[in-house]
Design a protein around this motif. Sequence first.
Motif, short mmCIF file in Angstrom:
data_model
loop_
_atom_site.label_atom_id
_atom_site.label_comp_id
_atom_site.label_asym_id
_atom_site.label_seq_id
_atom_site.Cartn_x
_atom_site.Cartn_y
_atom_site.Cartn_z
N LYS A 97 0.79 -1.13 -0.13
CA LYS A 97 -0.01 0.18 -0.11
C LYS A 97 1.04 1.31 -0.04
CE LYS A 97 -4.00 -2.09 2.33
NZ LYS A 97 -5.04 -1.96 1.49
N THR A 98 0.41 2.21 -0.51
CA THR A 98 1.25 3.51 -0.75
C THR A 98 0.93 4.34 0.77
OG1 THR A 98 -0.66 4.86 -1.50
CG2 THR A 98 0.59 3.84 -3.07
N ALA A 99 1.84 5.43 0.70
CA ALA A 99 1.77 6.09 2.11
C ALA A 99 0.19 6.56 2.39
CB ALA A 99 2.66 7.06 2.00
N PHE A 100 -0.32 7.09 1.17
CA PHE A 100 -1.76 7.39 1.48
C PHE A 100 -2.54 6.22 2.03
CE2 PHE A 100 -5.95 8.08 0.18
CZ PHE A 100 -6.16 9.41 0.38
N GLU A 101 -2.34 4.99 1.33
CA GLU A 101 -3.39 3.88 1.70
C GLU A 101 -3.10 3.46 2.98
OE1 GLU A 101 -3.61 2.69 -3.04
OE2 GLU A 101 -2.30 1.68 -1.72
N ASN A 102 -1.73 3.55 3.26
CA ASN A 102 -1.40 2.83 4.97
C ASN A 102 -2.13 3.81 5.82
OD1 ASN A 102 0.75 0.76 5.64
ND2 ASN A 102 1.71 1.56 3.60
N ILE A 103 -1.77 5.08 5.60
CA ILE A 103 -2.73 5.88 6.50
C ILE A 103 -4.35 5.77 6.36
CG2 ILE A 103 -3.08 8.12 7.47
CD1 ILE A 103 -0.15 8.67 6.14
N ALA A 104 -4.92 5.68 5.31
CA ALA A 104 -6.15 5.52 5.15
C ALA A 104 -6.96 4.31 5.64
CB ALA A 104 -6.34 5.41 3.30
N PHE A 105 -5.97 3.30 5.68
CA PHE A 105 -6.38 2.02 6.35
C PHE A 105 -6.66 2.18 7.77
CE2 PHE A 105 -6.01 -2.20 8.16
CZ PHE A 105 -6.82 -2.83 7.49
N ALA A 106 -5.83 2.79 8.22
CA ALA A 106 -6.08 2.95 9.81
C ALA A 106 -7.53 3.84 10.04
CB ALA A 106 -4.72 3.64 10.57
N MET A 107 -7.77 4.88 9.04
CA MET A 107 -8.89 5.61 9.09
C MET A 107 -10.24 4.55 8.83
SD MET A 107 -7.72 9.29 7.65
CE MET A 107 -9.31 10.20 8.51
N GLU A 108 -9.91 3.86 7.96
CA GLU A 108 -11.10 2.88 7.34
C GLU A 108 -11.31 1.88 8.53
OE1 GLU A 108 -9.47 1.03 3.92
OE2 GLU A 108 -9.62 2.86 2.79
N ALA A 109 -10.13 1.46 9.12
CA ALA A 109 -10.51 0.54 10.10
C ALA A 109 -11.24 1.31 11.50
CB ALA A 109 -9.43 -0.13 10.90
N ALA A 110 -11.14 2.43 11.54
CA ALA A 110 -11.60 3.23 12.44
C ALA A 110 -13.45 3.63 11.98
CB ALA A 110 -10.99 4.35 12.98
N GLY A 111 -13.56 3.26 10.80
CA GLY A 111 -14.97 3.45 10.21
C GLY A 111 -15.15 5.27 9.74
N ARG A 112 -14.19 5.47 9.37
CA ARG A 112 -14.10 7.07 8.88
C ARG A 112 -14.46 7.14 7.60
NH1 ARG A 112 -10.35 9.72 12.34
NH2 ARG A 112 -10.56 11.62 11.24
N THR A 113 -15.09 8.33 7.24
CA THR A 113 -15.78 8.50 5.97
C THR A 113 -14.75 8.65 4.77
OG1 THR A 113 -15.84 10.76 5.98
CG2 THR A 113 -17.97 9.37 6.71
N ASP A 114 -15.17 8.54 3.38
CA ASP A 114 -14.20 8.80 2.40
C ASP A 114 -13.77 10.21 2.46
OD1 ASP A 114 -14.17 6.20 1.59
OD2 ASP A 114 -15.65 6.39 -0.20
N GLU A 115 -14.74 11.03 2.78
CA GLU A 115 -14.30 12.49 2.81
C GLU A 115 -13.39 13.00 3.70
OE1 GLU A 115 -17.57 11.20 2.73
OE2 GLU A 115 -17.87 11.60 0.49
N GLU A 116 -13.58 12.30 4.88
CA GLU A 116 -12.66 12.63 6.10
C GLU A 116 -11.28 12.05 5.64
OE1 GLU A 116 -14.44 12.17 10.26
OE2 GLU A 116 -15.07 10.64 9.06
N ILE A 117 -11.19 10.89 4.98
CA ILE A 117 -9.88 10.50 4.66
C ILE A 117 -9.45 11.31 3.55
CG2 ILE A 117 -8.78 8.27 3.42
CD1 ILE A 117 -10.91 6.49 4.61
#
Lengths: 313, 226
Positions: free
Chosen positions: B94-114
């Motif tokens: 996963k790219t730098a963006f995706e690595n961080i986004a994964f933590a946010m996805e796991a926490a149930g954050r929205t696409d807009e927030e990500i």
Amino acid sequence: MFTTTKRIIRAGFLSFWRNGVVSFASILVVTVTLFVGGSMFFLGELLESSLAELKDKVDVNIYFTLDAPEEEIFGLKQSLESLPAVAYVSYTSRDQALESFEEKHADDYTTLQALEELDGNPLPASLNIKAKEASQYETIARFLEDKNALMEGDEKIVEKVTYYQNKTAIDKLASIIAGAERLGLAITFTLIAISILITFNTIRLAIYTSRQEISIMKLMGAGNAYIRGPFIVEGIMYGAISALAAMALFYPVTLWIGDATAKFFSGINVHAYYIDHLISIFGSTLLAGIFLGAVSSAIAVSKYLNEKHLKMT
Amino acid sequence: MITFDSVSKKYMDRYVALDNVSLTIRQGEFISIVGHSGAGKTTLLKMLLAEDKPTSGIVTFEDVDIHSLRRKHLLNLRRRIGVVFQDFKLLPHKTAFENIAFAMEAAGRTDEEIEADVPHVLALVDLGDKIWCFPNEMSGGEMQRVAIARAIVNQPDLIIADEPTGNLDPINTHDIIQILKKINDLGTTVILTTHNKRVIDSLGRRVITMDKGRVVRDNEQGSYVL
């Protein structure tokens, strides 16, 4: 829910693409499995059709005496047709028999000449009987015997009933094919079981390389379903692409052996069968591939989702 | 905020990794744990993440016994803790963006927030230009900064940094510690384990020294003494 599904599918696609070598190896193995499974299916179909065709060739012929009056033959035909076991009865007159004999031996000059030297038509009229079930021929044969026994001396019109001459050969052939089917089934199950095991192990190995990633995801608080999802999507992709590859492989292979199978399996061309049943074969191969990929992935990944496998260091 | 109450951990009934450890970590503290390899630092952190269970004793996070939590609540707890490892532990595909986004996805954050938060947090660790890079395209220092960005993106209550500078050169080490200090200044509790004397001495914060699974020293404004 929709967002989660979308993210899982996207992650599965990306991981499939980025783990190119692992994906390629997995597809190769699943393709072989599906190809073996498909080939076994083709073989089974060929054996089945051959048996069906052989069964269809089973019939009973009644040959009449040369002077048997046509009315009586028709009378017998009618009483035969009224039997519930009989599918249909066809009549061949003496003239038709001669005509078809001459046609069959058109190039055989000696036979035709011998025929000419005889006084008149030596061929008898006949009835061809087809039963609804192969097992019912015996009943029909017995009925004919009884009927014949009732007629005595000059009134006897039936010369010969062919059932018993063919019976032994037909039974033997049927038992050979049934044996071949059983053997085929055993080989099919063994080969398919081995292929499934190899597929499962390949996918397990592919997921084994991701075990640390799974740990990281868990430590970040990702739920099991969210971690498992992309692996299952990848498994489904392995299966779907492998199904396409196996179908593509079947084309040249069946084309190559098509004529040979047509000669060997009483006229069934495996390539023609493949083309005729393309959609149903593709459908079942696709379903089998997807099922195999998804289930193997789900089982393999579940091991690393266990808290026992959580490793921070 | 966090208490270890007489926590012991034995492996295979013989090897003692933690021996009757009791300590309290307050909200907003920056606490360093030092000690030789095998002193029990990492085992202590494992107890906090519920990666391992203590043989005896209780670990609480905001008065809740961590090891009595059900799976669902355990996931929620982990989402409140950001972890930074010595070997970065980025997701390699996963790219730098995706690595961080994964933590946010796991926490149930929205696409807009990500979309909004990931570039922001990457800029915060000075990696705005590496957003689409994969881990194998980055240096050790850059990977560790991505790991920190991933750890802080969900605004956790606690950051656990397990020897985060162990694989880094002095300049990157300095940068990483500055980032951790900045995070702590914003109110997040930080637990740092390290072997780096200069880092500990320059911090001038609370230092806990461990040896053979026990807490042998706990100084409010400590220095690196083994």
